[in-house]
Each structure stands twice: as structure tokens, then as C-alpha cells.
Design a protein around this motif. Structure first.
Motif, PDB file in Angstrom:
ATOM      1  N   ALA A 192     -37.819 -61.903  62.488  1.00 17.09           N
ATOM      2  CA  ALA A 192     -38.010 -61.320  61.376  1.00 17.09           C
ATOM      3  C   ALA A 192     -39.160 -60.495  61.648  1.00 17.09           C
ATOM      4  O   ALA A 192     -39.509 -59.158  61.031  1.00 17.09           O
ATOM      5  N   ALA A 193     -40.283 -60.757  62.679  1.00 14.14           N
ATOM      6  CA  ALA A 193     -41.043 -59.655  63.173  1.00 14.14           C
ATOM      7  C   ALA A 193     -40.406 -58.455  63.742  1.00 14.14           C
ATOM      8  O   ALA A 193     -41.019 -57.401  63.497  1.00 14.14           O
ATOM      9  N   ALA A 194     -39.306 -58.781  64.704  1.00 13.26           N
ATOM     10  CA  ALA A 194     -38.731 -57.375  64.985  1.00 13.26           C
ATOM     11  C   ALA A 194     -38.187 -56.595  63.842  1.00 13.26           C
ATOM     12  O   ALA A 194     -38.167 -55.305  63.800  1.00 13.26           O
ATOM     13  N   ASP A 195     -37.518 -57.246  62.659  1.00 12.57           N
ATOM     14  CA  ASP A 195     -37.345 -56.368  61.586  1.00 12.57           C
ATOM     15  C   ASP A 195     -38.291 -55.710  60.941  1.00 12.57           C
ATOM     16  O   ASP A 195     -37.706 -54.512  60.474  1.00 12.57           O
ATOM     17  N   THR A 196     -39.523 -56.185  60.844  1.00 11.91           N
ATOM     18  CA  THR A 196     -40.402 -55.480  60.266  1.00 11.91           C
ATOM     19  C   THR A 196     -40.717 -54.071  61.125  1.00 11.91           C
ATOM     20  O   THR A 196     -40.665 -53.118  60.648  1.00 11.91           O
ATOM     21  N   ARG A 197     -40.600 -54.219  62.237  1.00 11.34           N
ATOM     22  CA  ARG A 197     -41.002 -52.906  63.041  1.00 11.34           C
ATOM     23  C   ARG A 197     -39.589 -52.041  62.797  1.00 11.34           C
ATOM     24  O   ARG A 197     -39.839 -50.893  62.683  1.00 11.34           O
ATOM     25  N   LEU A 198     -38.369 -52.542  62.952  1.00 11.07           N
ATOM     26  CA  LEU A 198     -37.074 -51.762  62.468  1.00 11.07           C
ATOM     27  C   LEU A 198     -37.407 -50.958  61.395  1.00 11.07           C
ATOM     28  O   LEU A 198     -36.702 -49.920  61.152  1.00 11.07           O
ATOM     29  N   VAL A 199     -37.629 -51.576  60.250  1.00 10.57           N
ATOM     30  CA  VAL A 199     -37.921 -51.023  58.931  1.00 10.57           C
ATOM     31  C   VAL A 199     -38.776 -49.914  59.041  1.00 10.57           C
ATOM     32  O   VAL A 199     -38.454 -49.031  58.464  1.00 10.57           O
ATOM     33  N   LYS A 200     -39.994 -50.141  59.638  1.00  9.85           N
ATOM     34  CA  LYS A 200     -41.012 -49.042  59.560  1.00  9.85           C
ATOM     35  C   LYS A 200     -40.339 -47.849  60.598  1.00  9.85           C
ATOM     36  O   LYS A 200     -40.693 -46.705  60.251  1.00  9.85           O
ATOM     37  N   ASN A 201     -39.600 -48.081  61.436  1.00  7.96           N
ATOM     38  CA  ASN A 201     -38.922 -46.983  62.265  1.00  7.96           C
ATOM     39  C   ASN A 201     -37.504 -46.352  61.608  1.00  7.96           C
ATOM     40  O   ASN A 201     -37.140 -45.644  62.126  1.00  7.96           O
ATOM     41  N   GLY A 202     -37.140 -46.935  60.379  1.00 13.76           N
ATOM     42  CA  GLY A 202     -36.158 -46.517  59.579  1.00 13.76           C
ATOM     43  C   GLY A 202     -34.806 -47.006  60.314  1.00 13.76           C
ATOM     44  O   GLY A 202     -33.872 -46.321  59.845  1.00 13.76           O
ATOM     45  N   VAL A 203     -34.872 -47.906  61.109  1.00 11.25           N
ATOM     46  CA  VAL A 203     -33.484 -48.374  61.921  1.00 11.25           C
ATOM     47  C   VAL A 203     -33.072 -49.280  60.780  1.00 11.25           C
ATOM     48  O   VAL A 203     -31.582 -49.396  60.750  1.00 11.25           O
ATOM     49  N   LEU A 204     -33.586 -50.354  60.267  1.00 13.66           N
ATOM     50  CA  LEU A 204     -33.298 -51.369  59.427  1.00 13.66           C
ATOM     51  C   LEU A 204     -33.450 -51.143  58.112  1.00 13.66           C
ATOM     52  O   LEU A 204     -34.521 -50.402  57.693  1.00 13.66           O
ATOM     53  N   SER A 205     -32.539 -51.640  56.987  1.00  8.78           N
ATOM     54  CA  SER A 205     -32.920 -51.468  55.664  1.00  8.78           C
ATOM     55  C   SER A 205     -33.818 -52.609  55.239  1.00  8.78           C
ATOM     56  O   SER A 205     -33.996 -53.567  55.784  1.00  8.78           O
ATOM     57  N   LYS A 206     -34.600 -52.330  53.941  1.00 10.50           N
ATOM     58  CA  LYS A 206     -35.544 -53.241  53.740  1.00 10.50           C
ATOM     59  C   LYS A 206     -34.809 -54.307  53.061  1.00 10.50           C
ATOM     60  O   LYS A 206     -35.564 -55.525  53.024  1.00 10.50           O
ATOM     61  N   VAL A 207     -33.576 -54.514  52.627  1.00 11.94           N
ATOM     62  CA  VAL A 207     -32.692 -55.334  52.137  1.00 11.94           C
ATOM     63  C   VAL A 207     -32.475 -56.487  53.176  1.00 11.94           C
ATOM     64  O   VAL A 207     -32.635 -57.474  52.788  1.00 11.94           O
ATOM     65  N   GLU A 208     -32.193 -55.808  54.335  1.00  9.91           N
ATOM     66  CA  GLU A 208     -31.861 -56.802  55.514  1.00  9.91           C
ATOM     67  C   GLU A 208     -33.035 -57.569  55.871  1.00  9.91           C
ATOM     68  O   GLU A 208     -33.003 -58.744  56.338  1.00  9.91           O
ATOM     69  N   ALA A 209     -34.158 -56.720  55.988  1.00  9.27           N
ATOM     70  CA  ALA A 209     -35.507 -57.335  56.127  1.00  9.27           C
ATOM     71  C   ALA A 209     -35.820 -58.716  55.092  1.00  9.27           C
ATOM     72  O   ALA A 209     -36.321 -59.794  55.696  1.00  9.27           O
ATOM     73  N   GLU A 210     -35.651 -58.381  54.123  1.00  9.36           N
ATOM     74  CA  GLU A 210     -35.752 -59.381  52.964  1.00  9.36           C
ATOM     75  C   GLU A 210     -34.957 -60.522  53.194  1.00  9.36           C
ATOM     76  O   GLU A 210     -35.542 -61.744  52.929  1.00  9.36           O
ATOM     77  N   GLN A 211     -33.662 -60.251  53.393  1.00  9.70           N
ATOM     78  CA  GLN A 211     -32.774 -61.299  53.734  1.00  9.70           C
ATOM     79  C   GLN A 211     -33.257 -62.289  54.889  1.00  9.70           C
ATOM     80  O   GLN A 211     -33.158 -63.632  54.904  1.00  9.70           O
ATOM     81  N   GLN A 212     -33.710 -61.709  55.875  1.00 13.98           N
ATOM     82  CA  GLN A 212     -34.160 -62.437  57.231  1.00 13.98           C
ATOM     83  C   GLN A 212     -35.475 -63.200  56.716  1.00 13.98           C
ATOM     84  O   GLN A 212     -35.798 -64.286  57.338  1.00 13.98           O
ATOM     85  N   GLY A 213     -36.408 -62.581  56.050  1.00 17.06           N
ATOM     86  CA  GLY A 213     -37.693 -63.314  55.596  1.00 17.06           C
ATOM     87  C   GLY A 213     -37.206 -64.520  54.762  1.00 17.06           C
ATOM     88  O   GLY A 213     -37.819 -65.651  54.964  1.00 17.06           O
ATOM     89  N   LEU A 214     -36.413 -64.503  53.762  1.00 20.59           N
ATOM     90  CA  LEU A 214     -35.746 -65.586  53.163  1.00 20.59           C
ATOM     91  C   LEU A 214     -35.233 -66.694  54.184  1.00 20.59           C
ATOM     92  O   LEU A 214     -35.230 -67.723  53.661  1.00 20.59           O
ATOM     93  N   ARG A 215     -34.443 -66.146  55.039  1.00 22.29           N
ATOM     94  CA  ARG A 215     -34.125 -67.213  56.125  1.00 22.29           C
ATOM     95  C   ARG A 215     -35.152 -68.269  56.724  1.00 22.29           C
ATOM     96  O   ARG A 215     -34.957 -69.111  56.794  1.00 22.29           O
ATOM     97  N   VAL A 216     -36.273 -67.241  57.014  1.00 24.27           N
ATOM     98  CA  VAL A 216     -37.407 -68.224  57.481  1.00 24.27           C
ATOM     99  C   VAL A 216     -37.901 -69.459  56.485  1.00 24.27           C
ATOM    100  O   VAL A 216     -37.898 -70.308  57.007  1.00 24.27           O
TER     101      VAL A 216
END
Length: 203
Positions: free
Chosen positions: A75-99
């Protein structure tokens, strides 16, 4: 003899053609470009839902602890990937829900372990191998674990509601932009309504 000469002519011409055609090299017969990955490194393969797997097997606190630690790192890595435009916000939200889901499952596993400790303490007390204070301590630990499990479960349910509401807003916006179908909006509405109904049901 004349017939043999006639037959030998096409055979010799065929052999000559085969000798003039150069054999294909290994590089020409192999693929120079590897096929693209069907699943991205940060995505889980379809059908590998951990919640279904954990529902079928007894909750293992040690296993859930490892999964939770890995999920928090992801989830921490996904946050950085979203800021860099590599990962979509939807995927990061799903990872946060998994936590949040793993936190709920871990709290439930710890509550079950505390219940077993109380049962064991009472059994030892009946056999004269434990004191009343040990039974009381186990019962207090169970009460604390039960409260933590209830809180974690409520947090997970609220996270599901928030995710479903966000998804509904997203699908409605995409529909107005022509990038979604009415059926997508209907599924999102049904998911949110189901979660709201579960929230109102008596526990």
C-alpha cells in the motif's frame, strides 16, 4: 531405361532446389519479441481472492500477520506509484481495502486464540493446575481481544461502504463521459445497497 531417365529428372531437380534454399537459422524460427504480461506485477490474478481462501480455512494469526505486513508495504509503494502516474487510483484503493480486511481477519484470529486460552485456563483450574487469577487474566485478555475484533470488523465494513460509494460516483461520471455502461452503474448501485442493508441488519 527411358522410363527411369524420365523419373530421375524431376527427382534431381527437386534435390537441386532443396540444396539452393538455405536452411532457416534458430534465430529466424524463434520469436524475437516475448508476449506481454497478462497480469501486472502489482495485480492479483483473477480468482485468487484471499478473502475466499481464508473463509475456507481456519484463521491463522501468524499467516495473517505476514500477509498484513506485506499488504502495508504494498500500500505504501502503491501511494508512490499513484503520485508518479504509474498506478491508477482505483488499484491503490483496492490495496488499501485489502489492508483493512486483513486487519479485521487478524483481530478475529486473535480473539479466537484468546477464547481457546480461556478454555484451557478453566480446564487447568478444574484440574488444580492453575489459579483463579490466571483464569481471570485470560478472561480479561479475551474481553480486550473481542473489543478489538469488533472495532476492526466495523472499520472494514465502513471501508467497504466508502469504496462502494466511491465506485458508484466513478461509474456515474464515466457514464456521463461515455466510458461506462448503464449496467456498470447498476452493479455499483446494487453493491452499495447490499452493504447498506447489511449495515442496518441486526448483529
Amino acid at each position: 531405361m527411358a522410363l527411369a531417365a524420365v523419373v530421375s529428372l524431376p527427382l534431381s531437380s527437386l534435390l537441386a532446389q532443396e540444396q539452393t534454399v538455405p536452411p532457416k537459422s534458430d534465430d529466424e524460427t524463434s520469436f524475437d519479441i516475448e508476449p506481454p504480461l497478462l497480469v501486472k506485477p502489482w495485480e492479483s490474478e483473477p480468482g485468487s481472492d484471499e478473502s475466499q481462501e481464508n473463509a475456507k480455512t481456519p484463521l491463522d494469526a501468524a499467516k495473517l500477520t505476514r500477509q498484513l505486513e506485506e499488504a502495508k508495504k504494498d500500500a505504501a509503494a502503491d501511494t508512490r506509484l499513484v503520485k508518479n502516474g504509474v498506478l491508477s487510483k482505483v488499484e491503490a484503493e483496492q490495496q488499501g481495502l485489502r489492508v483493512v480486511r486483513l486487519e479485521s481477519q487478524l483481530a478475529k484470529a486473535q480473539m479466537i486464540a484468546a477464547q481457546e486460552q480461556v478454555t484451557a485456563a478453566k480446564t487447568r483450574f478444574a484440574a488444580g493446575q492453575a489459579t483463579q487469577s490466571e483464569v481471570d487474566a485470560a478472561a480479561a485478555a479475551l474481553a480486550q481481544a473481542t473489543t478489538a475484533a469488533q472495532t476492526a470488523e466495523a472499520n472494514y465494513h465502513q471501508a467497504q461502504l466508502d469504496a462502494a460509494a466511491a465506485n458508484l460516483r466513478r461509474q456515474r461520471l464515466l457514464l456521463t463521459l461515455g466510458s461506462a455502461r448503464k449496467s456498470d452503474v447498476a452493479r455499483a448501485e446494487e453493491k452499495l445497497a447490499q452493504l447498506q442493508q447489511d449495515d442496518q441488519a441486526p448483529h
